[in-house]
Motif scaffolding. Structure first.
Motif, PDB file in Angstrom:
ATOM      1  N   SER A   1       2.022   7.016  -6.563  1.00  0.00           N
ATOM      2  CA  SER A   1       0.745   7.617  -7.005  1.00  0.00           C
ATOM      3  C   SER A   1      -0.007   6.691  -7.957  1.00  0.00           C
ATOM      4  O   SER A   1      -0.522   7.106  -9.004  1.00  0.00           O
TER       5      SER A   1
ATOM      6  N   LYS B   1       0.833  -1.207   0.000  1.00  0.00           N
ATOM      7  CA  LYS B   1       0.000   0.000   0.000  1.00  0.00           C
ATOM      8  C   LYS B   1       0.866   1.255   0.000  1.00  0.00           C
ATOM      9  O   LYS B   1       0.578   2.228  -0.716  1.00  0.00           O
TER      10      LYS B   1
ATOM     11  N   SER C   1      -3.190   4.262  -8.404  1.00  0.00           N
ATOM     12  CA  SER C   1      -4.491   3.950  -7.843  1.00  0.00           C
ATOM     13  C   SER C   1      -4.745   2.455  -7.923  1.00  0.00           C
ATOM     14  O   SER C   1      -4.035   1.717  -8.620  1.00  0.00           O
TER      15      SER C   1
ATOM     16  N   GLN D   1       1.083   4.210  -2.865  1.00  0.00           N
ATOM     17  CA  GLN D   1       0.886   5.626  -2.537  1.00  0.00           C
ATOM     18  C   GLN D   1       2.109   6.452  -2.914  1.00  0.00           C
ATOM     19  O   GLN D   1       1.979   7.585  -3.408  1.00  0.00           O
TER      20      GLN D   1
END
Length: 808
Positions: free
Chosen positions: A55, A48, A57, A52
């Protein structure tokens, strides 16, 4: 064999897949073998964070994963875990791959170390022994404190390494058996034998070479001790000697507590801490016990040895000290030091000298140590110091009591006189008898003498009368009230508060009547006052023992016709009116027309009279069921208590009778023969009624109740042609404990009848409607034992032998 090799390959491939996915899930070209269920929470958190940071999704990640062969089902599982997982690393066992730990565990971990403590009764008197058998005191190191900068790392420790800032990393890394820590992407770093401070600098430098932002200052590195190792120490000479695994933060006192403290003959003042076969420190527990000094409570290292040698000398302190017991002394220490260990003398100690019982090579001897020698006397092993109490006497006490304003104990000084002591006591009271005062004086031989003092002369300045006082004198000042007789006066009869009252001068009959609460409503106008006869000579011609006065008063306002003056010891009797009887009532219940309470209008009202006033019997009344319930009076119980039945001290018959009257029976039943009364109102059964009586008229009942020791308590319909046995048999007959020959019947009017026999013919009482048959229980009989049979047989055999011998 081939199947086993295939299974091993499959397992290794799965493990490889898990490891690869844990390192970087999307870096591989083939994701078809990835099992999301095999990923730990730490892997999901890391993935995760990577998404992040780049960037990416979840939609973009799904396209990437599917293009590399991951099934839609597995990515669905991955999506759910990515959405629900917390950003905080978990303490899952699989997190050991990257060293993450649960952030909820805010304190460092340590294997629980405990030892069962047993109360030491053998060494209970030895000073300091209570330190090691109190469960609430264990010297356990506090794991919540900051790590000491001089803490030396070793195998078994675990470090928490965190990188925070632009780049993030969090891992719990253990120190391996080789003394190294293995940090992901950094490699192995040797830290064993280094202090935590030095190891921190070394690890930071190694991380800075891998994480560029650490070197530039954009990220910071934090290192703390997460789990501490256990070390092994050896304790010799303790109550529980042996090898102990304890915390690497533990100290000497912690180890001594685990070992139970010094043994029976162990020293408390010369404990040796051996490190590398050399005495590292000598531990004196008295520094901590007496002064709270923990300078000897040093930290332990692996393979330390705590040696408790035997004591050199011990002494005993008994008596009036605050902490009596057995104490260990070092060379050069004095009695003053020993007194410090014992917390000093208590409030009642005789401090001028101390008695010492010493042991020589052959026998005992006694020595006295004066107070001036406390700082120089050096106790010897085995000395027993006995501190005695001060004497129960005073060096300057004097006492005054009696008719002074402040009777008490005062301080005495030389030259003190009676007037000085009275002045200290704030002077004489108004009732003081000044012609004579008494001094009880303790003489030199401890006998006492009395010295009399004239207070009038002593207080007027006469030095001869103002006697000089001595220590322990007790001065008594008399009161004139002590010489007066206490006079009483008695009043009795129809007065609200009869009793004995204090007599006062000029007391009159009116005063006494008001003081005693006034007359009752039944008081007559006649009052009799009896007065004792006082005379210096015996008058044989006068037979009277007291003088009587008959006085008339007005009862309505508690006043008398003449104000009669009373004298001490008079006895006043207020007579009752000749006719003053409050209305008395009886109760009529049951099958009468007007049941209720009725006043006895005539002194000789009888049953028939009251029932007639109640309207007579109703049509449902049982004329054989009229009875009187008369309450048992207190006087009847008192009369029974006063009767001596001569049943012996152990017999409880009389006590049972009294208990039955007091608690069980509330009233006595008087049977009434209504038929005889109707025929002849002067019949003896037409009894005179008393206050509180209850006339009960029973309604007609065709049933016969059978109770007691029968198989079934029943109410059998009345049959005029049947007798007693019929009703008993109808209730199932008598049970095993029933006593049929003592069965009895209670008739509706309360009268009872029992079965009786004549010439072996048993007859039972007649049964009437509404009666009750009761079968009592047989009394318990003690069966004769075999021994009693043998004894009786022996007596009979002896008696037969005597008879035969006589007949010959």
């Amino acid at each position: 064999m081939k199947k086993i090799l295939i299974a091993i390959v499959v397992v290794l491939s799965l493990l490889h897949t898990s490891v690869v996915s844990a390192q970087d899930l999307f870096s591989g070209s083939d994701l078809s073998t990835v099992q999301v269920d095999n990923l730990s929470n730490a892997d999901i958190i890391k993935l995760k964070n990577q998404l992040q940071a780049n960037s990416i999704s979840l939609t973009q990640a799904e396209k990437l994963a599917l293009s590399k062969g991951m099934s839609a089902t597995e990515f669905g599982k991955l999506r759910i875990r990515l959405e629900t997982v917390s950003d905080t690393p978990s303490s899952d066992n699989s997190s050991s791959l990257n060293g993450t730990v649960d952030s909820k565990e805010l304190t460092r971990k340590q294997e629980k170390i405990s030892n069962i403590k047993v109360k030491d009764t053998v060494n209970a008197l030895i000073f300091g022994s209570e330190l090691f058998d109190t469960p609430t005191l264990n010297f356990e190191p506090n794991l919540k404190l900051a790590t000491p900068v001089n803490y030396v790392l070793g195998p078994g420790d675990e470090l928490q390494v965190s990188v925070y800032g632009v780049q993030e990393f969090n891992a719990a890394v253990p120190v391996t058996m080789e003394g190294k820590v293995n940090i992901q992407y950094v490699g192995q770093i040797a830290v064993s034998g280094m202090t935590i401070e030095a190891a921190t600098q070394k690890i930071k430098a190694a991380i800075a070479r891998v994480y560029s932002t650490v070197a530039s200052g954009q990220s910071q590195v934090g290192i703390s001790l997460n789990r501490i190792r256990t070390i092994r120490v050896t304790i010799i000479g303790s109550k529980q000697p042996g090898n102990y695994s304890i915390s690497s933060l533990a100290t000497v006192y912690n180890a001594l507590f685990l070992g139970g403290g010094p043994g029976k003959n162990g020293s408390y003042r010369n404990i040796e801490l051996l490190r590398n076969n050399v005495v590292y420190r000598n531990v004196d527990l008295y520094r901590f016990l007496v002064n709270g000094d923990q300078s000897d409570n040093v930290g332990l290292k692996d393979n330390d040895v705590i040696r408790i040698p035997a004591y050199n000398q011990r002494v005993t302190v008994e008596g009036q000290v605050k902490r009596p017991g057995i104490f260990e002394m070092k060379k050069g220490e004095t009695f003053s030091d020993l007194l410090t260990f014992a917390s000093g003398f208590n409030e009642f100690a005789y401090t001028a000298s101390v008695n010492v019982l010493q042991k020589t090579n052959k026998e005992f001897k006694v020595t006295d140590i004066k107070g001036s020698e406390f700082d120089s006397y050096k106790p010897l092993s085995g000395d027993v110091f006995r501190v005695s109490k001060i004497l129960n006497r005073f060096e300057n006490r004097i006492k005054i009591e009696g008719a002074v304003f402040r009777p008490d104990t005062y301080s005495f000084y030389e030259g003190m006189r009676v007037s000085d002591l009275i002045s200290k006591a704030d002077g004489l009271k108004e009732d003081a008898y000044t012609n004579r005062a008494r001094i009880i004086r303790l003489q030199s031989d401890l006998t006492t003498e009395i010295v009399n003092v004239n207070l009038d002369q002593a207080l007027s300045g006469d030095l001869d009368a103002d006697v000089p006082l001595k220590r322990e004198d007790v001065v008594t000042v008399y009161s004139i009230l002590d010489f007066e007789e206490e006079f009483k006066i008695t009043i009795d009869g129809e007065i609200k508060k009869p009793g004995v009252y204090q007599y006062y001068d000029n007391l009159t009959l009116n005063d006494l009547l008001v003081q005693a609460g006034g007359l009752t409503g039944s008081a007559s106008k006649r009052v009799e006052v009896a007065r004792m006869i006082i005379s210096e000579e015996i008058d044989d011609t006068n037979p009277n023992k007291a003088e009587l006065f008959n006085i008339e008063i007005i009862a309505g306002n508690n006043e008398q016709a003449k104000n009669f003056a009373l004298l001490p010891f008079d006895v006043v009797n207020i007579r009752k009116m000749a006719v003053y009887d409050k209305p008395e009532m009886v109760t009529v219940t049951g099958a009468v027309h007007y049941a209720g309470k009725y006043v006895l209008a005539n002194k000789k009202d009888r049953v028939y009279d009251v029932i007639q006033r109640a309207g007579g019997l109703t049509s449902v009344a049982n004329i054989e069921g009229v009875r009187i319930k008369r309450p048992i009076q207190a006087k009847q119980i008192e009369d029974l208590e006063n009767v001596n039945l001569n049943l012996g001290k152990q017999d409880s018959i009389q006590a049972k009778l009294e208990k039955k009257l007091k608690e069980d029976l509330k009233y006595a039943t008087i049977p009434v023969d209504w038929k005889a009364i109707v025929k002849n109102p002067k019949s003896s059964t037409n009894v005179t009624l008393f206050s509180g009586d209850e006339i009960e008229v029973v309604a007609f009942n065709e049933g016969v109740k059978v109770t007691g020791n029968v198989l079934l308590t029943s109410e059998i319909p009345y049959d005029g042609g049947k007798g007693f046995n019929y009703y008993v048999n109808a209730a199932g007959g008598v049970d095993a404990k029933g006593w049929k020959k003592k069965a009895y019947i209670i008739y509706p009017n309360g009268k009872a009848a029992v079965a009786h026999s004549f010439l072996f013919i048993r007859s039972y009482p007649k049964v009437t409607p509404g009666s009750q048959i009761i079968v009592p229980e047989k009394p318990e009989t003690k069966k004769m034992s075999t021994g009693e049979f043998v004894s009786i047989a022996g007596v009979l055999a002896s008696l037969a032998g005597v008879i035969i011998a006589i007949l010959r």
